[in-house]
Design a protein around this motif. Structure first.
Motif, PDB file in Angstrom:
ATOM      1  N   UNK A   1       0.851  -1.092   0.084  1.00 56.12           N
ATOM      2  CA  UNK A   1       0.121   0.043   0.086  1.00 56.12           C
ATOM      3  C   UNK A   1       0.794   1.290  -0.036  1.00 56.12           C
ATOM      4  N   UNK A   2       0.409   2.388  -0.780  1.00 52.10           N
ATOM      5  CA  UNK A   2       1.213   3.636  -1.000  1.00 52.10           C
ATOM      6  C   UNK A   2       0.817   4.556   0.395  1.00 52.10           C
ATOM      7  N   UNK A   3       1.884   4.914   0.941  1.00 55.03           N
ATOM      8  CA  UNK A   3       1.890   5.704   1.937  1.00 55.03           C
ATOM      9  C   UNK A   3       2.446   7.182   1.461  1.00 55.03           C
ATOM     10  N   UNK A   4       1.355   8.246   1.617  1.00 55.54           N
ATOM     11  CA  UNK A   4       2.014   9.440   1.203  1.00 55.54           C
ATOM     12  C   UNK A   4       3.046  10.144   2.045  1.00 55.54           C
ATOM     13  N   UNK A   5       4.060  10.799   1.557  1.00 54.11           N
ATOM     14  CA  UNK A   5       5.221  11.312   2.344  1.00 54.11           C
ATOM     15  C   UNK A   5       4.346  12.653   3.019  1.00 54.11           C
ATOM     16  N   UNK A   6       4.846  12.849   4.453  1.00 48.92           N
ATOM     17  CA  UNK A   6       4.376  13.960   5.304  1.00 48.92           C
ATOM     18  C   UNK A   6       4.868  15.287   4.468  1.00 48.92           C
ATOM     19  N   UNK A   7       4.159  16.328   4.956  1.00 49.79           N
ATOM     20  CA  UNK A   7       4.455  17.676   4.432  1.00 49.79           C
ATOM     21  C   UNK A   7       6.048  17.843   4.825  1.00 49.79           C
ATOM     22  N   UNK A   8       6.453  18.932   4.057  1.00 50.13           N
ATOM     23  CA  UNK A   8       8.217  19.055   4.401  1.00 50.13           C
ATOM     24  C   UNK A   8       8.161  19.353   5.762  1.00 50.13           C
ATOM     25  N   UNK A   9       9.192  18.883   6.527  1.00 52.92           N
ATOM     26  CA  UNK A   9       9.066  19.326   8.161  1.00 52.92           C
ATOM     27  C   UNK A   9      10.346  20.463   8.287  1.00 52.92           C
ATOM     28  N   UNK A  10      11.075  20.676   7.296  1.00 57.22           N
ATOM     29  CA  UNK A  10      12.131  21.559   7.528  1.00 57.22           C
ATOM     30  C   UNK A  10      11.786  22.851   6.621  1.00 57.22           C
ATOM     31  N   UNK A  11      11.238  24.062   7.061  1.00 55.94           N
ATOM     32  CA  UNK A  11      10.915  25.101   6.294  1.00 55.94           C
ATOM     33  C   UNK A  11      12.080  25.903   5.685  1.00 55.94           C
ATOM     34  N   UNK A  12      11.846  26.572   4.539  1.00 56.34           N
ATOM     35  CA  UNK A  12      12.590  27.569   4.180  1.00 56.34           C
ATOM     36  C   UNK A  12      12.375  28.964   4.555  1.00 56.34           C
ATOM     37  N   UNK A  13      13.141  29.862   4.710  1.00 59.91           N
ATOM     38  CA  UNK A  13      12.764  31.287   4.938  1.00 59.91           C
ATOM     39  C   UNK A  13      13.426  32.217   3.914  1.00 59.91           C
ATOM     40  N   UNK A  14      12.618  33.237   3.731  1.00 60.33           N
ATOM     41  CA  UNK A  14      13.489  34.455   2.942  1.00 60.33           C
ATOM     42  C   UNK A  14      13.479  35.687   3.832  1.00 60.33           C
ATOM     43  N   UNK A  15      13.558  35.233   5.120  1.00 61.47           N
ATOM     44  CA  UNK A  15      13.578  36.460   6.133  1.00 61.47           C
ATOM     45  C   UNK A  15      14.566  36.257   7.028  1.00 61.47           C
ATOM     46  N   UNK A  16      15.152  37.227   7.753  1.00 64.55           N
ATOM     47  CA  UNK A  16      16.041  36.783   8.910  1.00 64.55           C
ATOM     48  C   UNK A  16      15.324  36.643  10.284  1.00 64.55           C
ATOM     49  N   UNK A  17      14.060  37.265  10.367  1.00 62.42           N
ATOM     50  CA  UNK A  17      13.077  37.160  11.491  1.00 62.42           C
ATOM     51  C   UNK A  17      12.189  36.087  11.739  1.00 62.42           C
ATOM     52  N   UNK A  18      12.028  35.143  10.727  1.00 62.47           N
ATOM     53  CA  UNK A  18      11.406  33.937  10.839  1.00 62.47           C
ATOM     54  C   UNK A  18      12.351  32.714  10.893  1.00 62.47           C
ATOM     55  N   UNK A  19      11.805  31.552  11.274  1.00 61.45           N
ATOM     56  CA  UNK A  19      12.490  30.280  11.680  1.00 61.45           C
ATOM     57  C   UNK A  19      12.797  29.717  10.190  1.00 61.45           C
ATOM     58  N   UNK A  20      13.603  28.773  10.075  1.00 61.79           N
ATOM     59  CA  UNK A  20      14.683  28.590  10.887  1.00 61.79           C
ATOM     60  C   UNK A  20      15.880  29.985  10.830  1.00 61.79           C
ATOM     61  N   UNK A  21      16.532  29.954  12.060  1.00 58.00           N
ATOM     62  CA  UNK A  21      17.636  30.743  11.966  1.00 58.00           C
ATOM     63  C   UNK A  21      18.621  30.827  10.920  1.00 58.00           C
TER      64      UNK A  21
END
Length: 197
Positions: A1-21
């Motif tokens: 049975x196919x199991x879908x991948x989870x949503x991307x757990x490691x976000x990207x940021x285009x700002x310095x005031x948002x995670x990740x640092x």
């Protein structure tokens, strides 16, 4: 049975005031984080005249010591209306100690550039280390790219691109002025970033 991948757990940021640092090695390029839009002019001896273009550029990070870079451009007519898609590229800026930069830039026209240079004082200057071409790509032998934040204004940068291609020596090809997209203001987080905001 196919199991879908989870949503991307490691976000990207285009700002310095948002995670990740941001990684500490990114300090010389933090002012470039974000989405930028603007217009420019280009030309080359092998082209039939100069041309006007619009461009969108983005820089993002995921907490590691590199930036993800993407750029899209489209040609403009004499009234500033879009004509057709033009250059498109994506890649990575890999930051090293002392502001050294190794960049990888790939274009769908079959060209991959590896560039090296330096980041600091609100500017990044990159020159060709090597170029790889697919069998049907245009012959490109060298480039130089300069990205410069406007003095005292963290919301504008200029871009200049020199090119050596199809038997021509390295010379001016493109220049543009881009402004940070609405809602993309990047607050200062370091002494370097404060000096260019």
């Amino acid at each position: 049975m196919f199991e879908a991948a989870a949503e991307q757990p490691f976000p990207e940021s285009d700002r310095v005031d948002r995670e990740p640092a941001p990684h500490p090695l990114l300090e010389p390029v933090l002012g470039f984080l974000g989405v930028w839009r603007g217009r420019g002019r280009g030309g080359y001896p092998t082209l039939d005249g100069d041309f006007a273009y619009a461009q969108e550029v983005s820089f993002r990070h995921d907490g590691r010591p590199f930036l993800r870079y993407e750029a899209r451009a489209w040609l403009l007519d004499g009234d500033g209306a879009p004509l057709r898609p033009a250059a498109r590229e994506s890649g990575w800026w890999r930051l090293q100690p002392d502001g050294r930069v190794e960049a990888l830039v790939t274009q769908p026209t079959g060209i991959t550039e590896i560039l090296v240079g330096h980041a600091g004082e609100g500017a990044v200057d990159l020159s060709t280390h090597s170029v790889a071409l697919t069998p049907t790509a245009k012959d490109v032998t060298a480039t130089r790219r300069r990205y410069t934040l406007a003095d005292g204004d963290g919301d504008t940068f200029t871009f200049v691109h020199d090119l050596a291609a199809v038997g021509q020596p390295l010379q001016h090809h493109l220049s543009a002025t881009l402004r940070r997209a609405d809602g993309q203001s990047t607050p200062p987080t370091s002494s370097w970033n404060s000096s260019v905001q």
